[in-house]
Design a protein around this motif. Structure first.
Motif, short mmCIF file in Angstrom:
data_model
loop_
_atom_site.label_atom_id
_atom_site.label_comp_id
_atom_site.label_asym_id
_atom_site.label_seq_id
_atom_site.Cartn_x
_atom_site.Cartn_y
_atom_site.Cartn_z
N ALA A 72 -1.05 -3.44 0.78
CA ALA A 72 0.40 -3.62 0.66
C ALA A 72 1.13 -2.31 0.95
N GLY A 73 0.56 -1.20 0.48
CA GLY A 73 1.15 0.10 0.76
C GLY A 73 1.13 0.44 2.24
N ARG A 76 3.83 -1.26 4.26
CA ARG A 76 5.12 -0.58 4.20
C ARG A 76 5.13 0.68 5.06
N ALA A 79 5.68 -0.49 8.62
CA ALA A 79 7.08 -0.86 8.85
C ALA A 79 7.98 0.37 8.91
N ALA A 80 7.60 1.43 8.21
CA ALA A 80 8.37 2.67 8.29
C ALA A 80 8.19 3.33 9.66
N VAL A 87 7.84 -6.47 6.48
CA VAL A 87 6.83 -6.68 5.44
C VAL A 87 7.15 -7.95 4.68
N THR A 88 6.16 -8.82 4.55
CA THR A 88 6.41 -10.11 3.90
C THR A 88 5.12 -10.67 3.32
N ASP A 104 1.94 -8.67 3.46
CA ASP A 104 1.73 -8.05 2.15
C ASP A 104 0.88 -9.02 1.34
#
Length: 203
Positions: A72-73, A76, A79-80, A87-88, A104
């Motif tokens: 999950a990290g 993100r 996406a950054a 993220v979903t 995620d």
């Protein structure tokens, strides 16, 4: 969906090659592989879980759930690096809205009957699991190393390129399995008529 879906698992080891990772993350929203749902590997975040477990000897189920948090990290972080990614926890909803989802998997931290909570199951197997649930045409695993020519799921597991549970999850996914290493794409299994997977889809 107008085009067949590809689930793309991006190995956390690609962090060591930041230029390649950025190129890949930029190409996927451009449609180079058609509609995609991205599965992030845990990378160094998951390695930290392994190292901490080795030092403190806490149980595998906890390590598995912490590794899901590492994925999950990384979602993100991806996406950054590429703002066109979203993220979903629900890739279907994101795809329907025209987005490019980065999955995620946090919901799996509560446990799931189809997913053993051990290091036998990593983001490789979870990518196959998601691909089966989304009825994807292809599961594409992007790796930092090339597989041996003609290697199937069992050979990949024995070589350490995928996790130990991968061959079992492959039996429940009827699409094609492709590995993309630095040398290009290698087909590891054509789409097959898998009765178990087809039955799950019809359920």
């Amino acid at each position: 969906m107008s085009l067949p879906l590809t689930v793309v698992k991006i190995g956390g080891s690609l962090v060591a090659d930041g230029a390649r990772l950025r190129r890949l993350l930029g190409a996927l929203p451009d449609g180079v592989d058609g509609p995609v749902a991205i599965v992030p590997g845990g990378g160094a975040l998951a390695d930290a879980v392994r190292a901490t477990q080795a030092a403190l000897a806490f149980p595998d189920p906890l390590a598995h759930r912490l590794a899901i948090g590492a994925m999950a990290g990384m979602a993100r972080i991806f996406a950054a690096l590429e703002p066109r990614l979203a993220v979903t926890e629900d890739p279907v909803e994101c795809l329907a809205a025209g987005g490019v989802p980065v999955w995620d998997p946090s919901a799996l931290a509560a446990g799931h009957p189809e997913i053993p909570e051990s290091w036998d199951v990593t983001s490789d197997s979870l990518a196959l699991w998601l691909a089966a649930r989304l009825c994807a045409r292809t599961c594409l695993l992007v790796k930092s190393a090339d597989p041996a020519p003609g290697a199937g799921p069992a050979e990949l597991a024995r070589a350490g390129l995928v996790d130990a549970a991968f061959p079992g999850f492959a039996t429940r996914f009827s699409g094609a399995i492709v590995l993309r290493g630095p040398g290009g794409d290698r087909l590891c299994r054509d789409a097959v008529a898998c009765p178990e997977a087809l039955a799950e889809r019809a359920a």
